[in-house]
Design a protein around this motif. Structure first.
Motif, PDB file in Angstrom:
ATOM      1  N   ALA A 137       0.811  -1.216   0.000  1.00 29.04           N
ATOM      2  CA  ALA A 137       0.000   0.000   0.000  1.00 29.04           C
ATOM      3  C   ALA A 137       0.846   1.267   0.000  1.00 29.04           C
ATOM      4  N   SER A 171      -6.729   1.456  -0.162  1.00 34.45           N
ATOM      5  CA  SER A 171      -6.084   2.684  -0.615  1.00 34.45           C
ATOM      6  C   SER A 171      -6.708   3.185  -1.911  1.00 34.45           C
ATOM      7  N   ASN A 215      -4.956   4.476   6.999  1.00 29.98           N
ATOM      8  CA  ASN A 215      -4.539   4.127   5.640  1.00 29.98           C
ATOM      9  C   ASN A 215      -4.472   5.391   4.779  1.00 29.98           C
ATOM     10  N   ALA A 260      -0.903   6.102   3.317  1.00 26.67           N
ATOM     11  CA  ALA A 260      -0.719   5.460   2.014  1.00 26.67           C
ATOM     12  C   ALA A 260      -1.290   6.259   0.850  1.00 26.67           C
ATOM     13  N   VAL A 261      -2.109   7.258   1.118  1.00 28.31           N
ATOM     14  CA  VAL A 261      -2.757   8.006   0.029  1.00 28.31           C
ATOM     15  C   VAL A 261      -2.349   9.478   0.044  1.00 28.31           C
TER      16      VAL A 261
END
Length: 302
Positions: free
Chosen positions: A57, A237, A267, A271-272
């Motif tokens: 991710a 994600s 997340n 991860a984004v």
């Protein structure tokens, strides 16, 4: 202007779900913590960040780079077209959080939330379907009401799970009737296996929350939740990115509140979003916490 999200788009954003990883026991507590003395947020964040890395991710590349900075209270709204103020709030304590805490305190912690045996894993029990807020959770949300009243959201987007909708209607109670409340499937908690994350029938939600627009959810039954698989970190994600880049970015409102869940937000922030070196933005959300960010949407640089 309403931007409809069809089921096909939702399923594409959701993508593949994951089977049980080899190190599943180490991550048994994902998203279930309420506040306990034994809970170490930094250690928990470090473990989950490593888990995101192991599952690919953290290596994902996105067409649009979404930079996140802390919104300083009292600052003017950014004038740039590519910027939004978004107030992210985690829901208050839910009954699934309470049960996790009680079992740990009484010497019988949940060691494996992938286990399908309801005697060992209460989160697969039907009784915990779409777990609502506890009395403590409701109080936690009411405590944030004064802070919410200092904000100026033009739209309030909520996960369709009841604990998130309850949190929104308690914390942002003074906005009901003046600001639209919209439930969106792309900002709900991790999909699959855990009954606490399975949505109740839409008809129940419509009766209980008549002021919320549920048109961006999957219909009467929860067709996105599967009983035998959990959504992978990378698939989550992709769903988060779609929510931010395809929905939030194109909303006409400049200031928006989003009420959702801890694992989802962790997340998102790790991860984004591009949070730079701000570890404070990337840390685990506490129950009912409101974290206000300025999001800047830019074309990704190769």
């Amino acid at each position: 202007m309403r931007l409809p999200v069809r089921n096909a788009v939702l399923h594409q954003a959701i993508g593949r779900r994951q089977r049980r990883p080899a190190n599943h026991r180490r991550h048994a507590s994902l998203g279930l913590h309420a506040h306990t003395q034994a809970f170490n947020p930094k250690r928990h964040s470090d473990e989950l960040r490593a888990w995101l890395k192991e599952n690919g991710a953290l290596d994902a590349k996105w067409p649009t780079n979404i930079r996140a900075e802390r919104f300083v209270d009292g600052s003017p709204r950014p004038a740039e077209e590519n910027k939004k103020i978004v107030h992210f709030q985690r829901h208050g304590q839910g009954y699934h959080n309470l049960i996790y805490t009680m079992m740990a305190e009484h010497g019988s912690p949940v060691l494996d939330i992938y286990n399908t045996d309801p005697m060992l894993n209460p989160f697969v029990r039907d009784e915990l379907c779409d777990a609502p807020l506890t009395s403590l959770g409701r109080d936690q949300c009411l405590e944030k009401r004064q802070l919410a009243n200092s904000l100026n959201p033009e739209l309030i987007v909520v996960s369709p799970l009841h604990r998130a909708v309850q949190t929104a209607q308690l914390t942002f109670a003074d906005f009901i009737g003046d600001v639209r409340f919209v439930a969106h499937d792309l900002c709900r908690e991790e999909l699959g296996l855990l009954k606490c994350n399975k949505r109740r029938p839409l008809s129940e939600s419509l009766r209980e929350f008549p002021h919320v627009d549920f048109s961006l959810t999957s219909g009467e039954e929860d067709t996105l939740w599967q009983p035998d698989e959990r959504e992978s970190p990378l698939a989550k994600s992709k769903r988060i990115y779609s929510f931010l880049a395809d929905y939030i970015q194109h909303r006409p409102e400049k200031e928006i509140a989003v009420v959702g869940h801890s694992a989802y937000f962790f997340n998102m922030c790790n991860a984004v979003l591009d949070c730079g070196d701000d570890d404070d933005i990337q840390k685990w959300f506490s129950t009912s916490e409101i974290r206000s960010l300025v999001l800047t949407f830019d074309d990704a640089v190769e």
